[in-house]
Design an enzyme around this catalytic site. Structure first.
Site, PDB file in Angstrom:
ATOM      1  N   ASP A 101     -16.479  57.019  13.103  1.00  0.00           N
ATOM      2  CA  ASP A 101     -15.438  57.941  13.525  1.00  0.00           C
ATOM      3  C   ASP A 101     -15.373  57.904  15.050  1.00  0.00           C
ATOM      4  O   ASP A 101     -16.408  57.981  15.704  1.00  0.00           O
ATOM      5  CB  ASP A 101     -15.815  59.355  13.057  1.00  0.00           C
ATOM      6  CG  ASP A 101     -14.650  60.129  12.500  1.00  0.00           C
ATOM      7  OD1 ASP A 101     -13.666  60.294  13.231  1.00  0.00           O
ATOM      8  OD2 ASP A 101     -14.737  60.586  11.349  1.00  0.00           O
ATOM      9  N   ASP A 201     -10.132  59.922  15.146  1.00  0.00           N
ATOM     10  CA  ASP A 201      -9.919  61.353  14.973  1.00  0.00           C
ATOM     11  C   ASP A 201      -8.783  61.877  15.859  1.00  0.00           C
ATOM     12  O   ASP A 201      -8.760  61.598  17.055  1.00  0.00           O
ATOM     13  CB  ASP A 201     -11.224  62.067  15.343  1.00  0.00           C
ATOM     14  CG  ASP A 201     -11.171  63.543  15.078  1.00  0.00           C
ATOM     15  OD1 ASP A 201     -11.064  63.914  13.909  1.00  0.00           O
ATOM     16  OD2 ASP A 201     -11.229  64.326  16.048  1.00  0.00           O
ATOM     17  N   GLU A 255      -6.050  59.099  12.294  1.00  0.00           N
ATOM     18  CA  GLU A 255      -5.715  60.337  11.586  1.00  0.00           C
ATOM     19  C   GLU A 255      -4.357  60.764  12.110  1.00  0.00           C
ATOM     20  O   GLU A 255      -4.228  61.079  13.292  1.00  0.00           O
ATOM     21  CB  GLU A 255      -6.772  61.402  11.879  1.00  0.00           C
ATOM     22  CG  GLU A 255      -6.515  62.701  11.149  1.00  0.00           C
ATOM     23  CD  GLU A 255      -7.338  63.856  11.688  1.00  0.00           C
ATOM     24  OE1 GLU A 255      -7.545  64.815  10.940  1.00  0.00           O
ATOM     25  OE2 GLU A 255      -7.757  63.827  12.863  1.00  0.00           O
ATOM     26  N   HIS A 329     -12.821  65.054   4.064  1.00  0.00           N
ATOM     27  CA  HIS A 329     -13.704  66.155   4.471  1.00  0.00           C
ATOM     28  C   HIS A 329     -12.947  67.339   5.052  1.00  0.00           C
ATOM     29  O   HIS A 329     -13.568  68.338   5.386  1.00  0.00           O
ATOM     30  CB  HIS A 329     -14.701  65.624   5.507  1.00  0.00           C
ATOM     31  CG  HIS A 329     -14.009  65.256   6.783  1.00  0.00           C
ATOM     32  ND1 HIS A 329     -13.128  64.188   6.856  1.00  0.00           N
ATOM     33  CD2 HIS A 329     -14.015  65.826   8.015  1.00  0.00           C
ATOM     34  CE1 HIS A 329     -12.637  64.127   8.078  1.00  0.00           C
ATOM     35  NE2 HIS A 329     -13.149  65.088   8.799  1.00  0.00           N
TER      36      HIS A 329
HETATM   37  C1  GLC Z   1     -10.084  66.030  12.724  1.00  0.00           C
HETATM   38  C2  GLC Z   1     -11.306  65.967  11.852  1.00  0.00           C
HETATM   39  C3  GLC Z   1     -11.807  67.355  11.631  1.00  0.00           C
HETATM   40  C4  GLC Z   1     -12.162  67.961  12.975  1.00  0.00           C
HETATM   41  C5  GLC Z   1     -11.027  67.852  13.964  1.00  0.00           C
HETATM   42  C6  GLC Z   1     -11.510  68.063  15.362  1.00  0.00           C
HETATM   43  O1  GLC Z   1      -9.040  66.697  12.131  1.00  0.00           O
HETATM   44  O2  GLC Z   1     -11.050  65.283  10.672  1.00  0.00           O
HETATM   45  O3  GLC Z   1     -12.876  67.432  10.735  1.00  0.00           O
HETATM   46  O4  GLC Z   1     -12.514  69.291  12.810  1.00  0.00           O
HETATM   47  O5  GLC Z   1     -10.401  66.604  13.956  1.00  0.00           O
HETATM   48  O6  GLC Z   1     -12.259  66.976  15.812  1.00  0.00           O
END
Ligand code: GLC
Ligand code: CA
Length: 561
Positions: A101, A201, A255, A329
């Site tokens: 990640d 992320d 993401e 998750h």
């Molecule tokens: C993304 C991750 C999540 C996290 C957020 C901040 O959405 O998947 O789990 O809390 O970013 O890093």
């Protein structure tokens, strides 16, 4: 045709591991890298190709590792760099790949960059972050995903700093070339070790206009969607590609927070040289309880909306490639949300959803535990939860004397912790996850739902999952063929055609707990049935009569129209 241009990550199945919850090797109740190493043969046996690990870097764990204090060190609860190197070697020895990640929208406030930055406005690291000095009065409205405001006042620098997530996750200033260089350097560090890619992320959020002008509420009524539209976003991604990504044979998946269909191709169009794939927030946007289009379907959401979403994404990638998922998750367990976790339906529904993910066009992302049909744990006390998102919202509701009971009820369906309970290995205490006290409660259904039990059962969800992967591997057509939705308006079934070079595949799925009829509108005479989650053969005619959650995969040299 795309098959002349075969690419490993298009053919891969990605297996997502939440390291904290997968396997604990030393009895402290927290999953770790040595635990993962001990399970690699199991992972290999599934037939998956790539393992994606949620963050494993040094972190004070305000947001379970998404708040990184050292990008080049391993979180002490998870092990050491030697453990990581061993993990990578063992993964590669099994012909699997490993992706990590990449969390670079923000660091932890305990990262040395931020520790320096907050020392004074003159500190060279001050410009690594976004600040709003007190002289300019109140900072402009920016909500945080985890708190009310995305600005927190720092008395030392007499300035507010920006954090789209928690106050312990200050946002990096990508406008600063030094920040970008530092990030690229860190990425090279991991690629030179031999990792096979990154899941990125919150990547659409990295670019910001440092003047922080008022958000256009007409364009972005929820405010948050404006975050994915920073001025130089695509320049940065292209630069990252040119300077780092293009130098390695790796995969990337972003993401796609707050990205609309219109913009997807900008990220993944091959000629743009940015990212390989992006996953959208579609599944979380197909809200539960929108049964309006078929109140008696026994489906707690709109299947019509779900189909529209997946079909829209398939188009939106253009010449790029889709990423397919139904849970991760950050979202509840897919079986509880899009399937059915009641005992009489659980196994059928879990297999039906697996059939869907593994016969769609695109690279499937599979959250560990879904292959045995893990469910939401239905926690009923705030004390059961660990996620900062749930805990902070609860505090806010308590503060304004809101209905905390209702909130807890909703969290049983929506909390991110639903997908973070320990992996269920067997029916011994704590599901074989740990010999100690797990950091978050094990779902009590582990006595029934666990790997050991399903290994013994040829009809288990686990073994069906393996068969599906084998099927996908057996035919490049199933990977590369185009996708055509055949029943956009049917509120209970999802039917699509994958028209390949050699074979055509027809997939017919009943997403409801009732008998349903699918009308593919094509002649299925002579089609071969490859998979059916009921074991025996379904009724085939012009109409397919489907039992609750029935899934059928058919193949033919050509379906008549
Ligand atoms: C993304 C991750 C999540 C996290 C957020 C901040 O959405 O998947 O789990 O809390 O970013 O890093
Ligand atoms: Ca441990």
């Amino acid at each position: 045709m795309e098959q002349n241009n075969r690419i490993w990550w298009k053919e891969a199945v990605v297996y997502q591991i939440y390291p904290r919850s997968f396997k604990d090797s030393n009895g402290d109740g927290i999953g770790d890298l040595c635990g993962i190493i001990s399970c690699l043969d199991y992972i290999k046996s599934l037939g998956v190709d790539v393992i994606w690990l949620n963050p494993i870097y040094a972190s004070p764990n305000d947001d379970n590792g998404y708040d990184i204090s050292d990008y080049r060190a391993i979180m002490k609860e998870f092990g050491t760099m030697e453990d990581f190197d061993l993990l990578l070697r063992e993964v590669h020895a099994r012909n699997l790949k490993l992706i990590l990640d990449l969390v670079v929208n923000h660091t932890s406030d305990e990262h040395p960059w931020f520790q320096e930055a907050r020392k004074s406005r003159k500190n060279p690291y001050y410009t690594y972050y976004h600040w709003w000095p007190v002289e300019q009065e109140t900072p402009p409205l920016r909500p945080s995903y985890f708190e009310e405001s995305a600005w927190t006042y720092d008395p030392h620098t007499r300035a507010w700093y920006l954090h789209y997530f928690s106050r312990k996750q200050p946002d990096l200033n990508w406008e600063n070339r030094e920040v970008r260089e530092a990030v690229y350097d860190m990425m090279r560090f991991w690629f030179d070790k031999g990792i096979d890619g990154f899941r990125m992320d919150s990547i659409p959020l990295i670019a910001k206009d440092p003047a922080f002008p008022p958000i256009d509420r007409k364009k972005y009524p929820d405010l948050f969607s404006s975050y994915a539209h920073g001025p130089h976003l695509h320049e940065y991604l292209h630069e990252m590609n040119r300077e780092v990504l293009s130098k390695y044979d790796i995969m990337t998946v972003g993401e796609g927070s707050a990205v609309t269909y219109k913009e997807v191709e900008k990220f993944v169009g091959p000629e743009r040289q940015e990212l390989d794939m992006l996953y959208g927030f579609g599944p979380s946007e197909v809200r539960n309880y929108t049964t309006a289009d078929c109140p008696d379907s026994g489906i707690g959401y709109s299947l019509i909306a779900l189909k529209k979403m997946f079909s829209g994404w398939d188009k939106a990638v253009g010449k790029g490639w889709p990423a397919i998922y139904l849970g991760n998750h950050d979202q509840p367990r897919m079986l509880s949300r899009f399937g059915d976790d009641r005992p009489q339906f659980r196994v059928y529904a879990a297999k039906m959803l697996a059939t869907f993910l593994l016969t769609m066009r695109g690279t499937p992302y599979w959250l560990a535990g879904d292959e045995i049909g893990m469910c939401n744990p239905k926690f009923d006390r705030i004390g059961d939860y660990r996620d900062i998102a749930t805990l902070n919202q609860y505090k806010q509701i308590e503060k304004r004397k809101g209905d905390t009971q209702w909130f807890l009820q909703m969290q049983q369906q929506t909390s991110r912790d639903n997908a973070r309970t320990p992996f269920q290995w067997d029916n011994s205490g704590q599901a074989g996850f740990t010999t100690g006290m797990p950091w978050i409660g094990v779902n009590p259904d582990y006595r029934k739902i666990n790997v050991a039990a399903q290994e013994k059962d040829p009809w288990s969800v686990l073994n069906y999952f393996r068969q599906l992967i084998a099927l996908r591997k057996s035919s490049p057509d199933l990977v590369y063929a185009g996708y055509t939705l055949l029943d956009a308006k049917n509120p209970r079934t999802y039917t699509y055609l994958r028209k390949g070079e050699k074979y055509h595949y027809l997939v017919v799925l009943n997403f409801s707990s009732k008998q349903a009829e699918a009308y593919p509108g094509i002649d299925m005479q002579g089609a071969e049935i490859l998979m059916c989650n009921y074991g025996d053969l379904p009724q085939l005619d012009k109409v397919v009569s489907l039992r609750p959650y029935e899934a059928v995969v058919m193949r033919s040299e050509e379906f008549g129209g």
